[in-house]
Motif scaffolding. Structure first.
Motif, PDB file in Angstrom:
ATOM      1  N   PRO A  53       2.760   3.069 -12.207  1.00  0.00           N
ATOM      2  CA  PRO A  53       2.437   2.557 -10.874  1.00  0.00           C
ATOM      3  C   PRO A  53       2.548   1.040 -10.751  1.00  0.00           C
ATOM      4  O   PRO A  53       2.877   0.523  -9.676  1.00  0.00           O
ATOM      5  CB  PRO A  53       0.990   3.032 -10.652  1.00  0.00           C
ATOM      6  CG  PRO A  53       0.868   4.251 -11.500  1.00  0.00           C
ATOM      7  CD  PRO A  53       1.706   3.958 -12.716  1.00  0.00           C
ATOM      8  N   ALA A  54       2.301   0.312 -11.839  1.00  0.00           N
ATOM      9  CA  ALA A  54       2.440  -1.140 -11.787  1.00  0.00           C
ATOM     10  C   ALA A  54       3.893  -1.524 -11.540  1.00  0.00           C
ATOM     11  O   ALA A  54       4.197  -2.413 -10.727  1.00  0.00           O
ATOM     12  CB  ALA A  54       1.928  -1.758 -13.083  1.00  0.00           C
ATOM     13  N   TYR A  56       6.185   0.466 -10.176  1.00  0.00           N
ATOM     14  CA  TYR A  56       6.549   0.916  -8.827  1.00  0.00           C
ATOM     15  C   TYR A  56       6.082  -0.086  -7.771  1.00  0.00           C
ATOM     16  O   TYR A  56       6.800  -0.361  -6.793  1.00  0.00           O
ATOM     17  CB  TYR A  56       5.917   2.287  -8.544  1.00  0.00           C
ATOM     18  CG  TYR A  56       6.387   3.398  -9.445  1.00  0.00           C
ATOM     19  CD1 TYR A  56       7.619   3.338 -10.086  1.00  0.00           C
ATOM     20  CD2 TYR A  56       5.596   4.522  -9.676  1.00  0.00           C
ATOM     21  CE1 TYR A  56       8.051   4.351 -10.927  1.00  0.00           C
ATOM     22  CE2 TYR A  56       6.017   5.548 -10.518  1.00  0.00           C
ATOM     23  CZ  TYR A  56       7.253   5.451 -11.137  1.00  0.00           C
ATOM     24  OH  TYR A  56       7.655   6.454 -11.959  1.00  0.00           O
ATOM     25  N   GLU A  57       4.880  -0.628  -7.945  1.00  0.00           N
ATOM     26  CA  GLU A  57       4.336  -1.563  -6.958  1.00  0.00           C
ATOM     27  C   GLU A  57       5.173  -2.836  -6.902  1.00  0.00           C
ATOM     28  O   GLU A  57       5.491  -3.344  -5.821  1.00  0.00           O
ATOM     29  CB  GLU A  57       2.883  -1.908  -7.317  1.00  0.00           C
ATOM     30  CG  GLU A  57       2.070  -2.486  -6.187  1.00  0.00           C
ATOM     31  CD  GLU A  57       1.800  -1.465  -5.098  1.00  0.00           C
ATOM     32  OE1 GLU A  57       2.271  -1.691  -3.959  1.00  0.00           O
ATOM     33  OE2 GLU A  57       1.143  -0.454  -5.367  1.00  0.00           O
ATOM     34  N   TYR A  60       8.487  -2.054  -5.248  1.00  0.00           N
ATOM     35  CA  TYR A  60       8.319  -1.811  -3.815  1.00  0.00           C
ATOM     36  C   TYR A  60       8.171  -3.127  -3.037  1.00  0.00           C
ATOM     37  O   TYR A  60       8.801  -3.325  -1.994  1.00  0.00           O
ATOM     38  CB  TYR A  60       7.096  -0.926  -3.587  1.00  0.00           C
ATOM     39  CG  TYR A  60       6.816  -0.617  -2.131  1.00  0.00           C
ATOM     40  CD1 TYR A  60       7.678   0.193  -1.394  1.00  0.00           C
ATOM     41  CD2 TYR A  60       5.707  -1.144  -1.490  1.00  0.00           C
ATOM     42  CE1 TYR A  60       7.435   0.470  -0.066  1.00  0.00           C
ATOM     43  CE2 TYR A  60       5.454  -0.874  -0.153  1.00  0.00           C
ATOM     44  CZ  TYR A  60       6.326  -0.061   0.552  1.00  0.00           C
ATOM     45  OH  TYR A  60       6.082   0.206   1.874  1.00  0.00           O
ATOM     46  N   ILE A  61       7.364  -4.036  -3.557  1.00  0.00           N
ATOM     47  CA  ILE A  61       7.181  -5.314  -2.868  1.00  0.00           C
ATOM     48  C   ILE A  61       8.490  -6.104  -2.877  1.00  0.00           C
ATOM     49  O   ILE A  61       8.848  -6.767  -1.892  1.00  0.00           O
ATOM     50  CB  ILE A  61       6.034  -6.111  -3.510  1.00  0.00           C
ATOM     51  CG1 ILE A  61       4.699  -5.377  -3.306  1.00  0.00           C
ATOM     52  CG2 ILE A  61       5.953  -7.517  -2.933  1.00  0.00           C
ATOM     53  CD1 ILE A  61       3.524  -6.074  -3.932  1.00  0.00           C
ATOM     54  N   ALA A  85      -1.720  -4.893  -2.621  1.00  0.00           N
ATOM     55  CA  ALA A  85      -1.046  -4.099  -3.642  1.00  0.00           C
ATOM     56  C   ALA A  85      -1.973  -3.798  -4.813  1.00  0.00           C
ATOM     57  O   ALA A  85      -2.023  -2.664  -5.303  1.00  0.00           O
ATOM     58  CB  ALA A  85       0.203  -4.829  -4.134  1.00  0.00           C
ATOM     59  N   THR A  89      -3.649  -0.232  -6.382  1.00  0.00           N
ATOM     60  CA  THR A  89      -3.228   0.130  -7.741  1.00  0.00           C
ATOM     61  C   THR A  89      -4.240  -0.445  -8.711  1.00  0.00           C
ATOM     62  O   THR A  89      -4.063  -1.537  -9.244  1.00  0.00           O
ATOM     63  CB  THR A  89      -1.819  -0.428  -8.039  1.00  0.00           C
ATOM     64  OG1 THR A  89      -0.966  -0.171  -6.919  1.00  0.00           O
ATOM     65  CG2 THR A  89      -1.228   0.227  -9.269  1.00  0.00           C
ATOM     66  N   LEU A  95      -1.106  -9.592 -10.034  1.00  0.00           N
ATOM     67  CA  LEU A  95       0.210  -9.408  -9.438  1.00  0.00           C
ATOM     68  C   LEU A  95       0.660 -10.772  -8.955  1.00  0.00           C
ATOM     69  O   LEU A  95       0.017 -11.381  -8.098  1.00  0.00           O
ATOM     70  CB  LEU A  95       0.155  -8.399  -8.291  1.00  0.00           C
ATOM     71  CG  LEU A  95       1.496  -8.005  -7.684  1.00  0.00           C
ATOM     72  CD1 LEU A  95       2.413  -7.401  -8.739  1.00  0.00           C
ATOM     73  CD2 LEU A  95       1.298  -6.994  -6.557  1.00  0.00           C
ATOM     74  N   ALA A 172       3.757  -7.967 -12.680  1.00  0.00           N
ATOM     75  CA  ALA A 172       2.531  -7.157 -12.661  1.00  0.00           C
ATOM     76  C   ALA A 172       2.023  -7.019 -14.085  1.00  0.00           C
ATOM     77  O   ALA A 172       2.783  -6.678 -14.992  1.00  0.00           O
ATOM     78  CB  ALA A 172       2.799  -5.782 -12.057  1.00  0.00           C
ATOM     79  N   GLN A 395       0.941   7.000  -3.137  1.00  0.00           N
ATOM     80  CA  GLN A 395       1.400   6.304  -1.940  1.00  0.00           C
ATOM     81  C   GLN A 395       2.564   7.051  -1.333  1.00  0.00           C
ATOM     82  O   GLN A 395       3.507   7.431  -2.028  1.00  0.00           O
ATOM     83  CB  GLN A 395       1.807   4.867  -2.277  1.00  0.00           C
ATOM     84  CG  GLN A 395       2.165   4.054  -1.027  1.00  0.00           C
ATOM     85  CD  GLN A 395       2.189   2.563  -1.323  1.00  0.00           C
ATOM     86  OE1 GLN A 395       1.743   2.131  -2.351  1.00  0.00           O
ATOM     87  NE2 GLN A 395       2.687   1.788  -0.402  1.00  0.00           N
TER      88      GLN A 395
END
Length: 584
Positions: A53-54, A56-57, A60-61, A85, A89, A95, A172, A395
């Motif tokens: 997930p880190a 992916y975040e 995504y950003i 974010a 997460t 981040l 991240a 998400q």
């Protein structure tokens, strides 16, 4: 017939007993392999599900920046996105966005603050950004010890491009202590210990051990095998290790046997790549006595079970016919329960057999409880969760709808309690029927308002279009109902509907004792404010049902019949929202 059937069953049991005696050891070995495989898979999944997930975040950003949804020159907007974010997460510790000129904007979980500083004088930072600018995709970097945190972190670095130009990097980080907490909480076998090695010679995680007192620095981010106290893990790569023949030729993981301090130990481990500059080795060691004892217990339990089965078969043949009917009735009733059709299920009668009678009584109690339970839990939601098999938080892009009755408070002042309840129940039946007909999920009732969403738990590619069709169906139902109300001398009901499409966290939200399957995020707030904005457009209540949607919903629905009103700055929003009004 009964005698022939009984003889056949006895002969079958004897054959099964003979086969079981021969194959018992093989079966117990396979069971141990399955348990080891399950334990290794659980360890691997825990590790990967914590880290992914880190990444992916960050990706995504970066995509939002590339698409122009985030303006990196707007420091306040960038800060809000970074804080949001890490809020969604929880495993992310920091981040960070680093611009090409090494101006840093970082969100920090513990302080819940945005930190800004200049790293242009740091040659290491310069080289790192220069290297990232030459990569198209992000990657996990080496473990890094952060002196200010006094912790070692894993870090994912994602280069950010806009219009083909490198504009910075997102980093991240996840602390090693977070990984340790997650892995320590997972169940293991008795007399065993989990571990994660960084490369072959360094220990990132050791179950039950605290390495915070170990002298670490930027060069040595985690301790070496020689620096830990556990003699068993320290000797894992000993030359005296032997291949574990018990595990056969399976390829799901690696294993070997080793004697340490006069005791035998079994090591199970698997290599995971792609999450740092070196591979991680996730595994655990197990005292060999536990395996030997379990083999003996399983073999004895198998023999005893077969003996009991042999004796029980004779009795089962005698009474089988007498108990088959109530058992079949219980089975059929259970199938009806699985369909959530409680009204079609009748209570089971009393039985002369104590066990069957207790089962029937327990079933009847369960049926009464479920009959009450379905009053408070949406049956459609439970059915969707059963079909999709998904309930974990994640998400997704979904479409959220809010409905509200205009001017309900003054209307309710002229009604008694029973009239209010009857009015709302009737209104909610009309609205929820339209929502569920389009596959929507009713999340909650808030006074005279309804909140619903599409796109979860089942994935619906046309969730925006479904929401628009549901809104049109609600309007048709309310107008038809208003005609009936006028014929009986009652006032019309006026409604406002707001719809918005966007990313949300969806899944089980709540405490251990009370969970709701719901959606959480800014998309919910925008949908509610769209509904509230209807007061401005229809303050004189000329529309029986006024439906407003955002540009995001209009674009996602493809064929919604709506006219553009314009860009409006909603209450509490920093950026204007394009609003469309649904036509007839």
């Amino acid at each position: 017939m009964a005698f022939s059937f009984g003889t056949l069953v006895v002969i079958t049991v004897v054959i099964v007993l003979g086969i079981s005696l021969v194959s018992g050891l093989t079966n117990t070995r396979d069971l141990l392999i399955d348990k080891a495989t399950a334990a290794m898979s659980a360890a691997q999944n825990d590790f990967i599900e914590l880290l992914n997930p880190a990444a992916y975040e960050a990706v995504y950003i970066a995509e939002l920046i590339n698409a122009g949804r985030i303006d990196i020159n707007n420091r306040e907007q960038l800060a809000n996105f970074l804080l949001g974010a890490i809020a969604g997460t929880p495993q992310i510790n920091t981040l960070t966005f680093v611009a090409p000129d090494l101006q840093v904007t970082a969100s920090h979980r513990q302080s819940k603050e945005i930190l800004r500083f200049d790293e242009s004088s740091d040659p290491v930072a310069k080289q790192s950004i220069a290297d990232l600018s030459t990569h198209e995709k992000g990657s996990w970097g080496p473990l890094v010890y952060v002196p200010t945190l006094r912790q070692t972190v894993l870090n994912f670095r994602e280069p950010v491009f806009k219009d083909g130009k490198f504009v910075g990097a997102l980093i991240a980080t996840i602390t090693v202590s977070s990984v340790n907490t997650r892995m320590n909480a997972a169940p293991t076998l008795d007399n065993s210990k989990r571990f994660i090695l960084y490369g072959n010679d360094r220990v990132m995680m050791e179950q039950g051990a605290d390495h915070t007192s170990t002298v670490l620095d930027i060069k040595d981010a985690v301790p070496t095998l020689e620096e830990i106290d556990d003699p068993v893990l320290k000797a894992i790569w000993s030359e005296k290790a032997e291949k574990l023949k018990l595990m056969g030729n399976q390829t799901a993981f690696n294993s070997h046997y080793l004697e340490v301090g006069g005791q035998g130990y079994i090591y199970f481990y698997k290599e995971i790549t792609g999450y740092a500059d070196k591979p991680f080795t996730v595994g655990y060691w197990l005292l060999n006595d536990e395996v030997s004892a379990e083999l003996r217990r399983l073999l004895m339990a198998g023999l005893a079970g077969l003996g009991v089965m042999f004796l029980s078969t004779v009795v089962a043949i005698v009474i089988g016919r007498k108990i088959s009917r109530p058992v079949l009735a219980l089975s059929e009733a259970s199938r009806q329960i699985s369909k959530l059709d409680f009204n079609a299920v009748k209570a089971l009668p009393q039985s002369r057999f104590t066990e069957v009678n207790e089962a029937n009584n327990a079933y009847n109690s369960m049926l009464r409880g479920l009959s009450w339970f379905e009053t408070y839990v949406p049956k459609s939601l439970v059915r969707k969760l059963m079909e999709s098999g998904e309930a974990r938080s994640e998400q997704r892009v979904v479409t959220v709808m809010f409905t509200d009755i205009a001017g309900f408070t003054p209307q309710a002042e002229n009604m008694d309690t029973d009239e209010v309840a009857e009015f709302l129940n009737h209104h909610f039946e009309l609205v929820t029927a339209c929502i569920e007909a389009e596959g929507g999920t009713v999340d909650k009732f808030i006074g005279d308002a309804v909140m619903a969403f599409w796109g979860a738990p089942e994935r619906q590619e046309d969730h925006a279009a479904r929401a628009c069709r549901a809104a049109q169906a609600i309007k048709t139902a309310i107008m038809a109902d208003n005609e009936k109300r006028q014929n009986t001398g009652l006032d019309k009901v006026y409604m406002r509907i707001g719809i918005h499409t966007g990313p949300l966290v969806v899944g089980n939200i709540g405490s251990a004792g009370r969970l709701n399957y719901t959606v959480v995020g800014d998309t919910v707030n925008i949908a509610q404010r769209m509904e509230q904005y209807g007061k401005t457009l229809s303050s004189d209540q000329t529309d029986e049902v006024l439906t407003l949607m955002t540009g995001a919903t209009f674009n996602a629905s493809h064929n919604a019949h709506a006219e553009k009103i314009g860009d409006t700055l909603l209450k509490g929003r920093h950026d204007p929202v394009t609003i469309y009004r649904m036509n007839d």
